[in-house]
Write an enzyme that holds these catalytic residues in place. Structure first.
Site, PDB file in Angstrom:
ATOM      1  N   ARG A  96       5.173  -0.040  -6.328  1.00 53.11           N
ATOM      2  CA  ARG A  96       5.348  -1.091  -4.732  1.00 53.11           C
ATOM      3  C   ARG A  96       4.171  -2.030  -5.170  1.00 53.11           C
ATOM      4  NH1 ARG A  96       6.893   1.938  -0.957  1.00 53.11           N
ATOM      5  NH2 ARG A  96       5.372   0.740   1.021  1.00 53.11           N
ATOM      6  N   GLU A 144       7.425 -14.999 -11.229  1.00 41.99           N
ATOM      7  CA  GLU A 144       7.281 -13.620 -10.412  1.00 41.99           C
ATOM      8  C   GLU A 144       6.533 -12.825 -11.558  1.00 41.99           C
ATOM      9  OE1 GLU A 144       9.102 -11.393  -6.847  1.00 41.99           O
ATOM     10  OE2 GLU A 144      10.826 -11.755  -8.489  1.00 41.99           O
ATOM     11  N   GLU A 200      17.391 -17.868  -7.673  1.00 44.26           N
ATOM     12  CA  GLU A 200      16.603 -16.584  -8.335  1.00 44.26           C
ATOM     13  C   GLU A 200      15.701 -16.607  -9.759  1.00 44.26           C
ATOM     14  OE1 GLU A 200      16.112 -13.991  -7.221  1.00 44.26           O
ATOM     15  OE2 GLU A 200      16.238 -12.226  -8.441  1.00 44.26           O
ATOM     16  N   LYS A 206       6.911  -4.383  -4.097  1.00 44.03           N
ATOM     17  CA  LYS A 206       7.896  -4.122  -4.431  1.00 44.03           C
ATOM     18  C   LYS A 206       8.664  -4.608  -2.959  1.00 44.03           C
ATOM     19  CE  LYS A 206      11.434  -2.581  -6.308  1.00 44.03           C
ATOM     20  NZ  LYS A 206      12.866  -3.915  -6.660  1.00 44.03           N
ATOM     21  N   HIS A 242      16.112 -36.476  -6.033  1.00 46.52           N
ATOM     22  CA  HIS A 242      15.796 -36.505  -4.680  1.00 46.52           C
ATOM     23  C   HIS A 242      14.427 -36.426  -4.982  1.00 46.52           C
ATOM     24  CE1 HIS A 242      19.186 -38.147  -2.538  1.00 46.52           C
ATOM     25  NE2 HIS A 242      19.614 -37.046  -3.594  1.00 46.52           N
ATOM     26  N   ASN A 294      -1.952   1.956   5.985  1.00 51.61           N
ATOM     27  CA  ASN A 294      -0.727   1.131   5.446  1.00 51.61           C
ATOM     28  C   ASN A 294      -1.046  -0.095   6.476  1.00 51.61           C
ATOM     29  OD1 ASN A 294      -0.527   1.727   2.979  1.00 51.61           O
ATOM     30  ND2 ASN A 294       1.531   2.565   3.553  1.00 51.61           N
ATOM     31  N   GLY A 295      -0.631  -1.713   5.986  1.00 50.29           N
ATOM     32  CA  GLY A 295      -0.674  -2.157   7.594  1.00 50.29           C
ATOM     33  C   GLY A 295      -1.812  -2.976   8.313  1.00 50.29           C
ATOM     34  N   CYS A 344       1.034  -1.308  -0.314  1.00 49.68           N
ATOM     35  CA  CYS A 344      -0.072  -0.043  -0.263  1.00 49.68           C
ATOM     36  C   CYS A 344       1.045   1.079   0.072  1.00 49.68           C
ATOM     37  CB  CYS A 344      -0.905   0.063   1.154  1.00 49.68           C
ATOM     38  SG  CYS A 344      -1.533  -1.264   1.585  1.00 49.68           S
ATOM     39  N   LYS A 357      13.032 -15.327 -10.616  1.00 49.18           N
ATOM     40  CA  LYS A 357      12.109 -14.165 -11.372  1.00 49.18           C
ATOM     41  C   LYS A 357      11.631 -14.613 -12.431  1.00 49.18           C
ATOM     42  CE  LYS A 357      13.637 -11.109 -10.154  1.00 49.18           C
ATOM     43  NZ  LYS A 357      13.992 -10.700  -8.778  1.00 49.18           N
ATOM     44  N   TRP A 412      -2.790  -2.769  -1.226  1.00 52.98           N
ATOM     45  CA  TRP A 412      -2.765  -3.925  -1.222  1.00 52.98           C
ATOM     46  C   TRP A 412      -3.579  -4.383  -0.549  1.00 52.98           C
ATOM     47  CZ3 TRP A 412       0.072  -8.128   0.707  1.00 52.98           C
ATOM     48  CH2 TRP A 412      -0.083  -8.796  -0.063  1.00 52.98           C
TER      49      TRP A 412
HETATM   50  C1  G6P Z   1       9.476  -8.057  -2.125  1.00 55.50           C
HETATM   51  C2  G6P Z   1      10.078  -8.083  -4.568  1.00 55.50           C
HETATM   52  C3  G6P Z   1      10.981  -9.079  -4.192  1.00 55.50           C
HETATM   53  C4  G6P Z   1      11.980  -8.435  -3.316  1.00 55.50           C
HETATM   54  C5  G6P Z   1      11.353  -8.764  -1.798  1.00 55.50           C
HETATM   55  C6  G6P Z   1      12.699  -8.551  -0.622  1.00 55.50           C
HETATM   56  O1  G6P Z   1       9.336  -9.516  -2.502  1.00 55.50           O
HETATM   57  O2  G6P Z   1       9.064  -8.302  -4.891  1.00 55.50           O
HETATM   58  O3  G6P Z   1      11.778  -8.549  -5.029  1.00 55.50           O
HETATM   59  O4  G6P Z   1      13.075  -9.008  -3.069  1.00 55.50           O
HETATM   60  O5  G6P Z   1      10.469  -7.926  -1.506  1.00 55.50           O
HETATM   61  O6  G6P Z   1      12.284  -6.732  -0.274  1.00 55.50           O
HETATM   62  P1  G6P Z   1      13.899  -5.816  -0.121  1.00 55.50           P
HETATM   63  O7  G6P Z   1      13.407  -4.643  -0.150  1.00 55.50           O
HETATM   64  O8  G6P Z   1      14.009  -6.712   1.471  1.00 55.50           O
HETATM   65  O9  G6P Z   1      15.206  -6.794  -0.632  1.00 55.50           O
END
Ligand code: G6P
Length: 605
Positions: A27, A484, A477, A600, A500, A100-101, A2, A481, A76
């Site tokens: 965000r 996501e 990763e 984000k 396994h 927010n929260g 948010c 990616k 959000w």
């Molecule tokens: C969210 C974002 C990711 C990020 C993660 C940790 O899930 O979408 O891209 O890696 O948060 O965020 P930070 O700001 O703590 O690196």
């Protein structure tokens, strides 16, 4: 997650608010709303499910909103579906409020308010706060006192902003375990969850602390601490017009950020390495030599950066290292020992679980280090030591350049002070790392070939990524990616773990992307390739030239990344997995920079 914007003292308040929401779009959110208040206190608002553009269209249809002050929000969804009636601002009597929260005691507060005859329009926990404020304004003559009384009743994590008909021209803010700042400029007062939301004239940013309340007026911000005492808080210059980021010639921010990597990784390395003198420049307070054990904590991509670094800290520095995701670490009652230090990795510096893990370690007496891309973030302020990454603002939800900058800084840190390496080995490591920006630039040339693969991958139901050693976290990763932003089911595995379980997923045509540098484990990686190939997998290798030659005929497709040393290899190969994810998502036509359901910066649990 948010986003909040509040403004007081501008004739174009509503335009500034909606523009602020646009700047917060990165965000991640699923509905948006705005409420403007005139000098006489009269309030009018609009809300919409979906994008800020849907809200802007509704505002345009009604000829905009008048008002000299107001609040706005991107939501959000946590409590209640992503529908217009759950979008903020919430109205209650004379009050409009955004949040927010999570208000943990919302059920008890709601029961109390309903017993007093109040009715609710939404499924949110936030609406109770609007009602509480409206009720408190009857009791307290001073609206700031009323606001503080309300905030004092709330449990949980929150950033709040509110306006009231009975306090024209004022915007009320509060912060507890969720980001919020105030700002001043040109006869205007601002409140925002993120400096990105502020307009160019917000010259001074005031960083609120947990427990603070603030009342912003035209050109003023009255900040009080949790006890109600006037509080002086850390200030910094606003982002100004030069702080603005745009996509330039690129189609998406993610694409731009992938291409920026040679430059920003170079910048980050230059901050930690004196290339001319062949020396490492870590902040004086960092003393890896004094540590017996390093705990690395982060979420998502940041945690994967920590997993790569574990290989470096253990093998180069001989420093026992553990890596954990913050949401598990903070609740598993971690055991600490003498000489432990904790390193927190976070692009935003605001991720709720990582921040709480930091606080837990600090309370336990550990030295805390924050590796963050946001120098004024809460983690940067609370950690004992800050290691900055210099990636610049990262707007794409899926992290790219922040990740490779984290790797660059971590590679320098590993082994820098433990005297395990002789002078020659240190020089070799510096040369290895210093080549990373140039080699990343060369890896960007893979784009055309990857694009052809991406067209095929876009039709896949499942994609596997395999890697060994420091390339194992990069396999995780790569899969993260891809899932996501393209919504394809992707999994990353340690290649040695294949037999396994994951090998059961292999059938004719399943795409398996194997990270295969020519390293000490190459033959083992090659045998994993053979095992999946024998079962019909379509093997796509990401390999340096020597490995590519050795794999001749064993992979259906090979992307040749430039030869790199052991430190640079994951940083350079990261470009390949990022391009695979990005171009596949483009072919699928997804919302690359704001993928569904993702945020984000995850500032609530
Ligand atoms: C969210 C974002 C990711 C990020 C993660 C940790 O899930 O979408 O891209 O890696 O948060 O965020 P930070 O700001 O703590 O690196």
């Amino acid at each position: 997650m948010c986003g909040i914007v509040g403004v007081s003292g501008r004739a174009d308040a509503c335009e500034v608010l909606v523009e602020g929401l646009r700047r917060l779009e990165y965000r991640g959110y699923d509905s948006a709303g705005v409420c403007g208040a005139g000098l006489d206190g009269a309030m009018a608002g609009e809300r919409a499910a979906g994008k800020v553009s849907a809200l802007a269209a509704k505002l345009a249809a009604r000829g905009g909103l008048a008002g000299m002050s107001g609040i706005a929000h991107t939501r959000w969804a946590t409590h209640g579906a992503a529908e217009e009636r759950n979008a903020h601002p919430h109205r209650a009597g004379r009050v409009a409020l955004v949040h927010n929260g999570i208000i943990e005691n919302h059920a008890a507060l709601k029961a109390e308010l309903m017993a007093a005859g109040r009715t609710f329009q939404s499924d949110t926990d936030s609406e109770v706060v609007a009602h509480l404020f409206d009720a408190a304004l009857d009791v307290h003559a001073d609206p700031h006192d009323a606001w503080r009384a309300v905030v004092g009743r709330l449990q949980g994590a929150f950033a709040l902003a509110a306006v009231s008909e009975s306090a024209p021209g004022l915007v009320f803010g509060a912060r507890k375990a969720a980001p919020l700042l105030a700002a001043l400029g040109n006869g205007t007062g601002y409140i925002a969850s993120d400096a990105m939301a502020l307009p160019e004239d917000a010259a001074t940013i005031i960083y609120l602390e947990d427990g603070d309340t603030v009342v912003a007026g035209p050109g003023s911000a009255d900040v009080r601490d949790a006890q109600g005492r006037p509080a002086q808080r850390k200030q910094a210059a606003g982002p100004g017009v030069f702080g603005r980021v745009d996509k330039g010639p690129f189609r998406h921010f993610m694409e731009k950020e992938i291409h920026e990597q040679p430059e920003v990784v170079g910048r980050t390395l230059a901050a930690y390495l004196d290339l001319a003198g062949g020396a490492v420049n870590l902040p004086a307070a960092v003393d890896f030599a004094a540590m017996n054990r390093l705990l690395i904590v982060g979420c998502g991509t940041a945690a994967y950066a920590g997993m790569v670094a574990r290989y470096w800290f253990e093998s180069l520095a001989g420093l026992p290292t553990e890596v954990d995701i913050a949401s598990e670490f903070r609740y598993r009652d971690p055991a600490f020992a003498k000489g432990d230090a904790a390193l927190f990795i976070s692009q935003s510096g605001e991720t709720a679980d990582t921040l709480e893990a930091l606080r837990l370690c600090k309370a336990a007496g550990l030295i805390t280090i924050a590796l963050t891309n946001t120098p004024h973030s809460t983690m940067a302020r609370e950690a004992d030591i800050v290691l900055p990454t210099l990636a610049g603002p990262e707007i794409g939800v899926a992290s790219t350049k922040a990740f490779t900058c984290q790797l660059a800084a971590l590679a320098v840190a590993a082994g820098a002070q433990r005297e395990r390496m002789d002078a020659q080995a240190v020089q070799a490591a510096i040369a290895d790392l210093s080549a990373a920006p140039r080699l990343m630039g060369e890896a960007l040339n893979l784009r055309q070939g990857v694009d052809a693969l991406a067209l095929d991958l876009a039709r896949s139901d499942i994609v596997l990524f395999l890697g060994r050693n420091s390339l194992y976290p990069l396999a995780l990763e790569g899969a993260l990616k891809l899932k996501e932003i393209s919504y394809i089911h992707a999994e990353g595995y340690a290649a040695g773990e294949l037999k396994h379980g994951p090998i059961a997923l292999i059938e004719e045509g399943v795409a398996v992307i194997v990270l295969a540098p020519m390293d000490a484990l190459f033959d083992k990686t090659r045998s994993s390739i053979e095992q999946v190939r024998a079962r019909g997998a379509r093997v796509i290798a990401v390999a340096d030239p020597e490995a590519a030659a050795a794999l001749d005929g064993q992979s259906a497709l090979t992307f040749v990344t430039p030869a790199a040393g052991r430190l640079a290899a994951p940083i350079v190969m990261a470009v390949a997995v990022q391009l695979i994810a990005y171009l596949t998502a483009v072919h699928k036509g997804t919302d690359v920079d704001q993928p569904r359901n993702l945020a984000k910066s995850v500032t609530v649990e």
